[in-house]
Scaffold this active site. Structure first.
Site, PDB file in Angstrom:
ATOM      1  N   GLU A   1       0.818  -1.224   0.000  1.00 45.94           N
ATOM      2  CA  GLU A   1       0.000   0.000   0.000  1.00 45.94           C
ATOM      3  C   GLU A   1       0.849   1.269   0.000  1.00 45.94           C
ATOM      4  O   GLU A   1       1.241   1.761   1.055  1.00 45.94           O
ATOM      5  CB  GLU A   1      -0.933   0.009   1.224  1.00 45.94           C
ATOM      6  CG  GLU A   1      -1.814   1.256   1.272  1.00 45.94           C
ATOM      7  CD  GLU A   1      -2.783   1.283   2.452  1.00 45.94           C
ATOM      8  OE1 GLU A   1      -2.750   0.373   3.289  1.00 45.94           O
ATOM      9  OE2 GLU A   1      -3.567   2.242   2.519  1.00 45.94           O
TER      10      GLU A   1
ATOM     11  N   LYS B   1      -2.518  -2.024  -3.140  1.00 47.53           N
ATOM     12  CA  LYS B   1      -3.551  -1.144  -2.572  1.00 47.53           C
ATOM     13  C   LYS B   1      -3.121   0.308  -2.784  1.00 47.53           C
ATOM     14  O   LYS B   1      -2.431   0.896  -1.951  1.00 47.53           O
ATOM     15  CB  LYS B   1      -3.732  -1.453  -1.080  1.00 47.53           C
ATOM     16  CG  LYS B   1      -4.716  -0.533  -0.373  1.00 47.53           C
ATOM     17  CD  LYS B   1      -5.186  -1.116   0.950  1.00 47.53           C
ATOM     18  CE  LYS B   1      -6.003  -0.112   1.728  1.00 47.53           C
ATOM     19  NZ  LYS B   1      -6.701  -0.722   2.860  1.00 47.53           N
TER      20      LYS B   1
HETATM   21  P1  13P Z   1      -9.258   4.350   4.034  1.00 51.04           P
HETATM   22  O1  13P Z   1     -10.130   3.614   3.065  1.00 51.04           O
HETATM   23  O2  13P Z   1     -10.033   4.987   5.158  1.00 51.04           O
HETATM   24  O3  13P Z   1      -8.291   5.264   3.369  1.00 51.04           O
HETATM   25  O4  13P Z   1      -8.392   3.257   4.795  1.00 51.04           O
HETATM   26  C1  13P Z   1      -7.840   2.231   4.093  1.00 51.04           C
HETATM   27  C2  13P Z   1      -6.610   1.809   4.754  1.00 51.04           C
HETATM   28  O5  13P Z   1      -6.452   0.654   5.085  1.00 51.04           O
HETATM   29  C3  13P Z   1      -5.559   2.794   4.993  1.00 51.04           C
HETATM   30  O6  13P Z   1      -4.365   2.148   5.318  1.00 51.04           O
END
Ligand code: 13P
Length: 344
Positions: free
Chosen positions: A178, A223
């Site tokens: 991510e 992600k």
């Molecule tokens: P949000 O969808 O609130 O951005 O959170 C996703 C997430 O896992 C952030 O690390």
């Protein structure tokens, strides 16, 4: 369930399903609870998570996996069942946030690097024993008018993501990689094209580092953020423009061997996060599954409906189920705005 990384990754992005990010740290969940005036106790955190994980319709039909926080993966439901078992019983895969948070990047004011590699192998072994089959590590990239992001910030974060992902795969855990280019925060004055450029730069660097580290692309899930204007840019973008620029950035950087891309919501409204995902799936035929891994955009309505009261659990579950269903449709490109109005 098969233990092969490829099979778990495919399950995490199964048709019409997405991931519930319920891995808020104790500090972050406090902010969410403050907004509904609920005390941040272990019991309240347990009750809140339990209500989502036991929302049967949502969990069985729309949620492929749940990202947990360290406390939650060890917690039991009120009646004594481990919360992890509620998730697996619904056919959903339990996952765990393993990063230790974003810390100031030395020498680069206003930039962060995510920590947590020390001792990670041992923690992954323990989490596997507790039932986790995937993990998450979030890196944050801030755009500013003063030369941010720096190459050092992008490179340091991409390198850490790759070391994390390689360790996960060694331990038979699928890494969610991510790298989040932030849309919110006081400095987020950039327009959508700047977000596009930084997203491409970031993703290209991340995939280079993943390659160098020998990470198997078939056994991971990406992600990313969507390509959107900064919160304080004073501009807006249509759903089509967001879809077009996000897909363009992904096509330029993400190899087709990656089975799926599960977006974060990042501060978009619930409906925008759904509409944008649906537009991408409706407009394009793509080599990867495109789905959701939302935190705020899946939970905000449920949190509000719950308000910390046991008598509101059913209403909160209904709100959660509605958002999960809308996002499931979006993951198939068939969401329509009037479905929201009917439910309101
Ligand atoms: P949000 O969808 O609130 O951005 O959170 C996703 C997430 O896992 C952030 O690390």
């Amino acid at each position: 369930m098969s233990d092969r990384l490829e099979d778990i990754a495919i399950k995490m992005v199964a048709e019409g399903k997405g991931i519930l990010a319920a891995d808020e740290s104790t500090g972050t969940i406090k902010k969410r609870f403050d907004s509904i005036k609920v005390e941040n106790t272990e019991e309240n955190r347990r009750d809140y998570r339990e209500l989502m994980f036991s929302a049967d319709e949502a969990m069985k039909n729309y949620v492929s996996g749940v990202i947990l926080f360290d406390e939650t993966i060890r917690q039991k439901a009120k009646k004594g069942t481990p919360l992890v078992n509620l998730i697996s019983a619904a056919g959903s895969v339990p996952g765990i946030k393993v990063d230790a948070g974003a810390q100031d990047l030395a020498g680069f004011p206003g930039e962060k690097v995510t920590e947590g590699l020390d001792g990670l192998r041992g923690r992954l072994k323990e989490y596997y024993g507790l039932g986790a089959r995937f993990a998450k590590w979030r890196a944050v990239i801030t755009i500013g008018e003063d030369g941010r992001p720096s190459w050092n910030c992008i490179h340091a974060n991409a390198h850490a993501l790759a070391r994390y992902a390689a360790l996960c795969q060694e331990q038979k855990i699928v890494p969610i990689v991510e790298p989040e280019v932030l849309m919110d925060g006081p400095d987020a004055k950039h327009g959508i094209d700047r977000c596009y450029d930084v997203t491409v730069w970031t993703l290209q660097t991340v995939f280079h580092e993943l390659f160098v580290a020998g990470v198997k692309l078939e056994g991971m899930v990406l992600k990313p953020n969507m390509v959107v204007p900064g919160q304080h840019s004073g501009t807006t973008a249509s759903g089509e423009e967001v879809a077009e620029k996000t897909v363009k950035a992904l096509k330029a950087t993400v190899p087709p061997a990656v089975p799926g891309i599960a977006f974060l919501s990042g501060g978009q409204s619930d409906e925008d996060a759904t509409a944008h995902l649906s537009a991408m799936n409706a407009m394009y035929d793509l080599p990867w599954k495109l789905t959701f891994s939302y935190g705020r955009a899946l939970q905000a309505a449920a949190l509000k409906a719950w308000g910390g009261k046991a008598e509101n659990v059913k209403a909160a579950q209904a709100a959660f189920t509605h958002r999960a269903k809308m996002n499931s449709l979006a993951a198939m490109g068939t969401w329509k705005r009037d479905l929201e109005l009917k439910a309101a």
